[in-house]
Write a protein that holds these residues in place. Structure first.
Motif, PDB file in Angstrom:
ATOM      1  N   TRP A 115       0.779  -1.103  -0.087  1.00  0.00           N
ATOM      2  CA  TRP A 115      -0.038  -0.080  -0.057  1.00  0.00           C
ATOM      3  C   TRP A 115       0.794   1.199  -0.027  1.00  0.00           C
ATOM      4  CZ3 TRP A 115      -5.501   0.402   0.546  1.00  0.00           C
ATOM      5  CH2 TRP A 115      -6.079  -0.624   0.677  1.00  0.00           C
ATOM      6  N   THR A 118      -0.587   4.121   0.998  1.00  0.00           N
ATOM      7  CA  THR A 118      -0.940   4.864   2.233  1.00  0.00           C
ATOM      8  C   THR A 118      -1.618   3.707   3.207  1.00  0.00           C
ATOM      9  OG1 THR A 118      -3.145   4.727   1.246  1.00  0.00           O
ATOM     10  CG2 THR A 118      -1.887   6.754   0.853  1.00  0.00           C
ATOM     11  N   ARG A 152      -9.059  11.237  -6.126  1.00  0.00           N
ATOM     12  CA  ARG A 152      -9.438   9.679  -5.823  1.00  0.00           C
ATOM     13  C   ARG A 152      -9.575   9.762  -4.188  1.00  0.00           C
ATOM     14  NH1 ARG A 152      -9.989   6.457 -10.238  1.00  0.00           N
ATOM     15  NH2 ARG A 152     -10.148   4.660  -8.914  1.00  0.00           N
ATOM     16  N   TYR A 167      -8.420   7.056  -1.286  1.00  0.00           N
ATOM     17  CA  TYR A 167      -7.698   5.685  -1.128  1.00  0.00           C
ATOM     18  C   TYR A 167      -7.739   5.081   0.154  1.00  0.00           C
ATOM     19  CZ  TYR A 167      -4.890   6.752  -5.429  1.00  0.00           C
ATOM     20  OH  TYR A 167      -4.689   6.789  -6.792  1.00  0.00           O
ATOM     21  N   SER A 195     -10.266   0.986  -9.655  1.00  0.00           N
ATOM     22  CA  SER A 195     -10.654   1.012  -8.183  1.00  0.00           C
ATOM     23  C   SER A 195      -9.615  -0.252  -7.135  1.00  0.00           C
ATOM     24  CB  SER A 195     -12.117   0.637  -8.050  1.00  0.00           C
ATOM     25  OG  SER A 195     -12.648   2.052  -8.214  1.00  0.00           O
ATOM     26  N   ASN A 211      -4.006  -0.508  -2.414  1.00  0.00           N
ATOM     27  CA  ASN A 211      -4.447   0.580  -2.884  1.00  0.00           C
ATOM     28  C   ASN A 211      -5.810   0.769  -3.683  1.00  0.00           C
ATOM     29  OD1 ASN A 211      -1.562   1.731  -2.291  1.00  0.00           O
ATOM     30  ND2 ASN A 211      -0.911   0.433  -3.966  1.00  0.00           N
ATOM     31  N   GLU A 212      -6.693   0.166  -3.080  1.00  0.00           N
ATOM     32  CA  GLU A 212      -8.097   0.235  -3.477  1.00  0.00           C
ATOM     33  C   GLU A 212      -8.586   1.846  -2.999  1.00  0.00           C
ATOM     34  OE1 GLU A 212     -12.579  -0.682  -1.763  1.00  0.00           O
ATOM     35  OE2 GLU A 212     -10.704  -1.899  -0.937  1.00  0.00           O
ATOM     36  N   SER A 213      -9.081   2.238  -4.360  1.00  0.00           N
ATOM     37  CA  SER A 213      -9.634   3.867  -4.368  1.00  0.00           C
ATOM     38  C   SER A 213     -10.978   3.955  -5.126  1.00  0.00           C
ATOM     39  CB  SER A 213      -8.295   4.565  -5.109  1.00  0.00           C
ATOM     40  OG  SER A 213      -8.483   4.085  -6.443  1.00  0.00           O
TER      41      SER A 213
END
Length: 480
Positions: free
Chosen positions: A129, A131, A142, A144, A447, A453-455
């Motif tokens: 990740w 973040t 976006r 996150y 996404s 790093n899902e966003s």
């Protein structure tokens, strides 16, 4: 706003510049969504901060906190009938906490059920990740964080759309609205069917919106009109009673991992099509995905040839796809010079719309048992299964949804399939055979749901709220 449910863009009719009542309502809904968007985003960030994971190996306390937070948001939106409910699993342990809230319909008005889920996937390797996974971070338009797209954004889209409609329409809102926010979807919805059966009347509706899918791409909305089904299971190969020294005995007999690899290789033909006889496969997708877009979205390495035949969209939506998602064998770092007696793999087979899951499972069993390499002992163990889904695109609700999506984005919406599965939709259709089901979502190809790093694209998120508000208002005024 035009009155035709198949229109995709807002084009005022009549005298140039004249504002109809429908136009004024649409403008009011857009303004309401815009005015509350910062608060909506703040609530979404708060939900992302709760690592509610329904897997048995994780602490249940955050999942309970997630349900409490969602219930609080529903009460804050003015819903008085809010309940947190669950059913026991077959082993007696509690299922994930679902949150249900209801606003009864006025006489003669339909009821719409708005579904999403508040549980999330585990973060996985946090080193991947950029973040912290459970701290929502805005960057380059976006948001996150784990669950930012899948599916806490679905919850907030439902809540924000309802709040906009309730605020603009006031006493004119007679549409019945039921919120159903599941708490175990990412764990496979193990108690979904008994939960539906126990709460059948509580959840009864004329239209169901499942906000757990994706749009075509950023800036282009989509209604998901087909979903592949799913079967999975394990395949075990055994060749020896026990492990033996590879130097002493290697040569006349092949080890189990090698033979399992040979068996797995028979599951696809040389072009990469699934080679199991008896499976439904159609090259019928109405739109196509350019190869360059697919490669970019799926992060395919340069030089890797794509598998299968037919259009890429059909390979994703209307043909089966089989993957090996687990393999039991010693790790390389602890491997010894040993002929292994057995090896096991888990397969996941996505099914084309129109495929019966039981027939597909039998087809896989027949294939692996008839292709046992070198006479190895093959043991097939069936796992989970789920039906595919196809929308009746001629239904009033589907036409209204396509219209609302086009109005909100300002570009025509497209009908798409999704390669993934939402097996519980089959349960909804069986228990409520007359219901009209709409599958929508806030995700886009970048996404990265279930991944690091899902966003969530914030512009599409806002448009999704506007689209659902327009749909609710249209159902309130026109009915079905």
């Amino acid at each position: 706003m035009t009155s035709s449910p198949t229109a995709h863009t807002s084009e005022p009719q009549g005298t140039a510049g004249a504002h109809t009542g429908a136009d004024a309502l649409a403008d009011g809904l857009r303004a309401a969504v815009a005015q509350s968007f910062d608060q909506t985003l703040a609530h979404l960030k708060d939900l992302v901060a709760i690592p509610g994971i329904a897997w048995p190996s994780f602490d249940r306390a955050p999942l309970e906190r997630s349900a409490e937070a969602v219930a609080g948001l529903l009460r804050g939106a003015g819903l008085e009938d809010v309940q947190t409910l669950s059913c026991a699993k077959p082993d007696g342990t509690p299922g994930g906490p679902a949150v249900v809230a209801r606003r009864p319909a006025a006489p003669g008005k339909p009821t719409i059920l708005l579904y999403a889920h508040h549980d999330v996937q585990p973060a996985g390797d946090e080193a991947l990740w950029d973040t912290s996974p459970f701290t929502a971070v805005e960057k380059d338009g976006r948001l996150y964080g784990r669950g930012a797209a899948d599916d806490k954004a679905g919850i907030m889209a439902h809540l924000a759309a309802y709040a906009a409609v309730a605020g603009v329409l006031g006493d004119r809102l007679g549409l019945g609205v039921t919120f159903f926010f599941e708490g175990e979807e990412e764990a496979g919805s193990p108690t979904f069917r008994p939960f539906l059966e126990a709460n059948r009347e509580l959840l009864r509706a004329d239209v169901i919106v499942v906000a757990d899918s994706s749009n075509w791409k950023v800036g282009i909305p989509a209604l998901t009109t087909s979903l592949r089904g799913l079967v999975d299971g394990t395949i075990e190969v055994q060749v020896l009673e026990h492990a033996v020294h590879s130097g002493m005995y290697g040569g006349p007999v092949l080890d189990a991992p090698t033979l399992l690899a040979r068996l797995i290789a028979t599951l696809h033909d040389d072009d990469g099509n699934v080679a199991i006889e008896g499976l439904v496969a159609r090259d019928t997708a109405s739109v196509d995905l350019p190869e360059a877009d697919y490669r970019a979205d799926a992060s395919v390495l340069d030089g890797v040839r794509l598998a299968g035949s037919g259009s890429i969209a059909s390979r994703l939506w209307t043909k089966p796809a089989l993957s090996i998602i687990g393999f039991d064998a010693p790790a390389v770092d602890v491997a010894s010079n040993t002929l292994l007696p057995r090896a096991r793999a888990k397969f996941s087979l996505r099914l084309a719309p129109g495929q019966d899951p039981d027939a597909a499972m039998d087809a896989v069993r027949r294939h692996v048992e008839s292709h046992a390499p070198f006479g190895a002992r093959v043991t097939f163990t069936p796992g989970e299964s789920g039906n595919p889904f196809q929308t009746d695109t001629a239904s009033p609700a589907a036409r209204m949804a396509m219209w609302a999506l086009g109005e909100a984005w300002g570009v025509p919406a497209v009908e798409t399939g999704i390669g993934g599965s939402i097996p519980f939709i089959a349960d909804l259709m069986e228990l409520y055979p007359e219901v009209q089901i709409l599958v929508t979502g806030v995700e886009d190809p970048d996404s990265r749901a279930h991944s690091a790093n899902e966003s969530l694209d914030l512009g599409d998120f806002r448009n999704a709220i506007v689209a659902e508000a327009l749909l609710l208002a249209r159902l309130n005024s026109d009915g079905l």
